[in-house]
Enzyme design. Structure first.
Site, short mmCIF file in Angstrom:
data_model
loop_
_atom_site.label_atom_id
_atom_site.label_comp_id
_atom_site.label_asym_id
_atom_site.label_seq_id
_atom_site.Cartn_x
_atom_site.Cartn_y
_atom_site.Cartn_z
CG ASP A 9 -1.69 1.20 1.49
OD1 ASP A 9 -2.39 1.34 0.49
OD2 ASP A 9 -1.91 1.83 2.58
CG ASP A 173 -2.34 2.00 6.37
OD1 ASP A 173 -2.87 3.12 6.92
OD2 ASP A 173 -2.42 1.76 5.19
#
Length: 220
Positions: A9, A173
């Protein structure tokens, strides 16, 4: 489990972009005659792409969705203008990210980006930060027909790299990152320092508190 490639990410995992996102979001609100929001409020709206962020910021509502109203279209245009003009004013890597990415790249391990951030921001951001060349595949929020938490981005990365999807590791996350990995049958590592909250129960294979702890997970 044999990790043959890693997908990352972007916002909240590799870089802290919150200040620049909040600046652009509040500039768009100001253009439309709205008062600014606290940075922490904007943070709570991040994770599902720029259009959803704009919808949430304009409505100041975490459940708001982008439906293409005139106000949302105007807000999106203003956000695009402000954010593209200042992608890296305050955006910075989290500790040990640059060194770890470089070391992984030197090892010859294929690396990918899988983000819900639109391509119009993702590609120039990676170039401005000087890490574009580290990544073999880059999947933005509008690259494919579906985005995280769909498994499609993970499957696309695996196909592009010529590996089985269960040999791909996702590092992120947020719940979208963990769900995308789980939906695709991939291993996942959660970073504790990003924008997500209360994710410990989501079933990530590991939780790391500093980016270079990824090496210990890979060596297990």
């Amino acid at each position: 489990m044999s990790i043959q490639a890693i997908a990352f990410d972007l916002d909240g995992t590799l870089v802290d972009s919150l200040q620049d996102l909040a600046r652009a979001a509040n500039a768009a609100r100001s253009d439309l005659g709205l008062t600014p929001l606290a940075t922490a409020t904007v943070e709570s709206y991040v994770g599902d792409g720029a259009a959803v962020l704009v919808a949430r910021v304009l409505a100041d509502d975490a459940k708001a969705q982008f439906t293409g109203t005139a106000l949302q279209e105007q807000g999106m245009a203003q956000f695009n203008l402000h954010y593209r003009a200042g992608l890296t004013i305050a955006t910075k890597f989290y500790p040990k990210v640059q060194e770890t990415l470089h070391a992984l790249h030197e090892r010859g391990l294929p690396l990918a980006i899988v983000t819900n951030k639109p391509e119009r921001f993702t590609l120039p951001l990676l170039r401005e930060l000087g890490v574009f060349e580290h990544f073999d595949v880059i999947v933005s929020g509008d690259t494919l027909a579906e985005r995280k938490p769909s498994p499609l981005p993970m499957q696309h990365v695996a196909n592009q790299l010529g590996i089985e999807v269960d040999n791909l590791l996702m590092v992120g996350d947020s719940k979208n990152d963990i769900l995308a990995a789980q939906n695709a049958g991939c291993a996942s590592v959660l970073v504790s320092y990003g924008y997500g909250s209360e994710l410990e129960s989501m079933g990530a294979d590991a939780i790391i508190h500093r980016f270079d702890e990824l090496f210990a997970f890979l060596e297990e």
